[in-house]
Design an enzyme around this catalytic site. Structure first.
Site, PDB file in Angstrom:
ATOM      1  N   HIS A 289       0.847  -1.202   0.000  1.00 16.06           N
ATOM      2  CA  HIS A 289       0.000   0.000   0.000  1.00 16.06           C
ATOM      3  C   HIS A 289       0.885   1.255   0.000  1.00 16.06           C
ATOM      4  CE1 HIS A 289      -3.598   2.400   1.438  1.00 16.06           C
ATOM      5  NE2 HIS A 289      -2.608   3.191   1.816  1.00 16.06           N
ATOM      6  N   GLU A 290       1.815   1.302   0.937  1.00 20.61           N
ATOM      7  CA  GLU A 290       2.663   2.493   1.054  1.00 20.61           C
ATOM      8  C   GLU A 290       3.531   2.668  -0.182  1.00 20.61           C
ATOM      9  OE1 GLU A 290       1.757   4.400   3.304  1.00 20.61           O
ATOM     10  OE2 GLU A 290       0.592   2.901   4.395  1.00 20.61           O
TER      11      GLU A 290
HETATM   12 ZN   LIG Z   1      -2.446   5.206   2.219  1.00 16.24          ZN
END
Ligand SMILES: [Zn+2]
Length: 844
Positions: A289-290
């Site tokens: 995600h990051e």
């Molecule tokens: Zn995020």
């Protein structure tokens, strides 16, 4: 300056020279921010928070200024407009708020230590250096940092260090970026570093409280994720390095600072030899995600916070796309179906919920935007729906063009829709805006009316809702060709049902794959047809049937009791997603019974019946080489058997505890929480309790700590509960970042509920002072609402929270949560007898 709320409209920075001196001993920050930019008018403002400003100069001369703390600003009067260099000298306190520049605390071999890290999203860069702290105000940054340095300490930032002069660390000039993505950190760190195929240095950093091999999993995922994104986005990773840093104190899950991503320790470090598959999957999705944000969010950034979804919804979808690509055997989209999808469907059904796109100005309201079920889960679902419509080729082509057009700048939602729409040759914006701008989602009723197969859409509510006649453009994904791709009208007729059924040779279904954000209400005839053939359905479809029926029951469109007889039909499934949906319904039945009543005993018999066969098949010991489904199903069925008070299950768990009592951390992580909780509940003593609490303090393994939390909060002993609550405000035992899950655990324990509820009401001010600045603060209200289900608790909940309705950032959450508890109380009153009778019918 009436009407102007964005500092960027008054001053547009191009470059910063920032010097910050941090003294951990005196807890003081002092610094100087030199900003080159373009003044749009003579009266400008830039942002600051909690600062003492000693001077402001423009082009080397002192200029008049005024600090406006309410606006978090410095109002400055310039002699002229146009190109200007501002220099602001300041001091600020170093606070423990987990926002801005802040310390994290930990222990190694009994020695107390701290590292300094940063958290600037959403509006906390202004707490570290005066700036135009708005996402649109992209500039290049030269960062120089000095601190009370000790030998062996490491300092990290977005860019590599270029020189160290007189104890000042200078970092390379950044690319054009937003203030909220600046980050740095220093302390006594360990690391593991590797390089991607394209030459990007990837590193994982953590305190030395961790074993070195706890960094390995993250390093491997991060490296492969960056390689995947470079290929998928067809756009190179834009910086020389990608550091992942675990901070012992961290308010959110993780933060996508460009080149220096920060994480809660639980979401980065793990014991590679003893961590459950679902925890590994969760950690992998947080990292991916990051890293998705390094392009989507960092390289191209939303213009203003109202388009926060553009960052978060997209990263939330990509975390699954990338993990599915690098670990295909995990079938990680199943996790999307068991976590994000039900979260979005539940929250989005309450009237008053925010839409994915929300207009916003006030900083306190900006933090309230981070509604995980909406901006993350629903938004991701919206994009999954779009991806299913256009396909990966068009999506990738659209993204490549989107990055090329907007890199190092900003974008709005429509820029994405037009890039993808153009690549796909479809009006994507026209479809997606119905989902983006409107709160809620439709229930599509499928019925046979006068022999004709008919579909109609209407907004779905759990609890009272005002029907405003909203309509959506719904990707139908039917298994009958006669159904259109998109349903835009309120009602459509598909033709003669008997004929269609015969031609198709299978039951009629829509939303096949469960990728569109709606639920389906089939009429009795159509539902019976599906259930008669439920063995032919894949796991996701079985989950979907149970999930949609559960939601319809909560929305009072069908009776809750009517779902109960379906449970045994699905109980022998070997699929973890079916078990997830099944036990979600089963666990929800607990709210219809009073603790220790005859009804509860009956429900326990049902749990025993549902789980018996799978418990016998899977047993307590994870087997070498067993399928992912078996690994992920075991916790559901063991948990059910223990709720059922199955004597064999209790004895097996006890035996495992005794065999491993000298090294509890070594118990297999798949079953460890259940073994520990069983021991505390059924064989507990003060000595055991103290031992487990001391294990909790000593361990650096976040998943083991989580298991100890689950066990300790389940104690039935009132004395131990009050001992535990006594630790809530002791940061050396329970860190503020972890407190919510302890509170929730005790609140959900029948024996502890009163004490936990009393605690939060009595010590609300302490909680506000400690974590009030944190964007997750309102979730204390949410978790309370998730537990409460009696009229008495509803009244107390209202009495406590209604007076806080006007607190900035809390209004919507309080309104929503009152409605959630009210609706549940009414549902229980109306359906309790019928539900318990249905349970009795199965178990008799
Ligand atoms: Zn995020």
């Amino acid at each position: 300056m009436t009407g102007i709320t964005h500092a960027y409209d008054t001053f547009q920075p191009t470059h910063y020279d920032i010097f910050i001196d941090i003294d951990r001993g005196t807890k003081q920050i002092s610094g100087k921010s030199v900003i080159d930019g373009d003044a749009q008018q003579k009266d400008i403002f830039i942002q600051q928070k909690n600062m003492e400003i000693s001077s402001v100069q423009a082009d080397g001369k002192d200029v008049p200024f005024e600090v406006d703390n309410k606006k978090e600003a410095i109002n400055i009067t310039l002699p002229k407009t146009g190109t200007t260099t501002l220099a602001v000298t300041y001091k600020a306190p170093l606070t423990d708020s987990m926002m801005g520049i802040y310390p994290s605390y930990y222990e190694v071999d009994g020695v107390k230590k701290e590292i300094i890290g940063t958290q600037f999203e959403t509006t906390f860069a202004r707490q570290a250096f005066p700036s135009v702290d708005e996402p649109e105000a992209k500039a290049k940054f030269d960062l120089a940092i000095k601190f009370d340095e000790k030998p062996g300490e490491t300092i990290l930032a977005n860019m590599p260090e270029v020189k160290n002069e007189n104890g000042v660390h200078y970092f390379d000039t950044t690319v054009r970026m937003s203030t909220y993505l600046i980050a740095f950190a220093f302390g006594d760190l360990q690391s593991k570093i590797t390089t991607t195929k394209s030459g990007v240095k990837v590193g994982v950093f953590a305190t030395k409280a961790h074993k070195a091999n706890e960094l390995d999993f993250a390093l491997d995922i991060a490296k492969r994720a960056i390689e995947f994104y470079e290929d998928f986005y067809q756009t190179p990773y834009p910086l020389p390095h990608s550091w992942q840093l675990a901070l012992p104190d961290f308010s959110a899950g993780a933060m996508e600072n460009w080149g220096l991503v920060t994480y809660r320790e639980a979401y980065l470090t793990l014991d590679p030899d003893n961590t459950s598959l679902d925890t590994k999957q969760l950690v992998a999705t947080v990292i991916t995600h990051e890293l998705a944000h390094q392009w989507f969010g960092d390289l191209v950034t939303m213009k203003w916070w109202d388009d926060l979804w553009l960052n978060e919804s997209f990263a939330n979808m990509m975390e699954y796309v990338s993990v599915d690509a690098i670990e295909p055997d995990w079938h990680v989209w199943e996790m999307f179906q068991t976590s994000d999808v039900p979260a979005a469907l539940q929250r989005d059904a309450t009237d008053g919920v925010q839409s994915v796109h929300v207009d916003v100005e006030d900083p306190a309201e900006i933090d309230a935007l981070f509604d995980s079920a909406i901006v993350y889960a629903k938004g991701a679902r919206m994009l999954v729906m779009m991806r299913a419509l256009v396909g990966d080729d068009a999506l990738r082509k659209g993204l490549k063009n989107y990055f090329a057009a907007h890199q190092y700048h900003n974008a709005q939602g429509n820029d994405l829709w037009s890039a993808v729409g153009e690549a796909a040759g479809m009006d994507i914006g026209g479809i997606m805006n119905t989902w983006l701008q409107q709160p809620g989602y439709p229930v599509v009723s499928a019925s046979v009316v006068d022999g004709k197969l008919t579909l109609s859409q209407q907004q779905f509510f759990i609890g009272d809702g005002v029907d405003k006649g909203r309509q959506w453009k719904i990707p139908l994904n039917s298994n009958y060709e006669v159904a259109p791709t998109i349903m835009s009208d309120k009602t459509i007729e598909l033709g003669d049902y008997a004929k269609l059924r015969e031609e198709a040779g299978k039951p009629f279904r829509i939303n096949v794959g469960n990728n569109s954000h709606f639920i389906v209400k089939y009429d009795d005839e159509l539902l019976k047809d599906i259930l008669d053939h439920h063995d032919e359905l894949d796991a996701i479809s079985q989950l979907q049937i149970l999930q949609d029926l559960r939601l319809l029951a909560e929305g009072k469109q069908i009776s809750y009791a009517s779902i109960v007889p379906l449970l045994p039909k699905f109980a022998d499934s070997h699929s973890n997603v079916v078990n997830a949906a099944l036990y979600r319904v089963a666990n929800d039945l607990k709210k219809f019974v009073t603790p220790d009543s005859d009804e509860e005993k009956q429900l326990q018999v049902l749990f025993d019946k549902l789980s018996a066969k799978e418990v016998a098949r899977l047993g307590w010991a994870p087997k070498n080489g067993e399928s992912n489904d078996d690994q992920l199903t075991r916790p559901y069925v063991l948990n059910a058997a223990l709720y059922a008070k199955n004597t064999d299950a209790i004895a097996s768990a006890h035996k495992l505890f005794e065999e491993n009592s000298s090294n509890l951390a070594a118990l297999s992580a798949d079953i460890r929480p259940y073994v520990l909780r069983n021991e505390v509940k059924n064989f507990g003593s003060e000595e055991l309790f103290d031992n487990l609490l001391s294990e909790y303090r000593k361990s650096s393994d976040a998943s083991y700590k989580q298991d100890l939390n689950i066990a300790l909060t389940a104690t039935p002993d009132a004395k131990l509960i009050s001992k535990l609550i006594g630790k809530f405000e002791d940061a050396e035992t329970i860190k503020p970042q972890d407190l919510r899950s302890w509170y929730r655990g005790v609140l959900a324990n029948d024996a502890g509920q009163q004490a936990a509820w009393d605690w939060i009401r009595n010590d609300w001010q302490w909680l506000d002072d400690t974590v009030g600045g944190d964007m997750e603060f309102t979730t204390y209200i949410t978790v309370t609402a998730m537990v409460f289900h009696t009229p008495a608790r509803l009244a107390e909940f209202k009495a406590f929270f209604e007076p806080k309705l006007n607190t900035p950032g809390m209004t919507r959450e309080i309104q929503m949560d009152i409605k959630v508890v009210e609706t549940r109380v009414k549902l229980i009153e109306a359906e309790k007898d019928a539900v318990n009778a249905a349970v009795a019918e199965i178990v008799k």
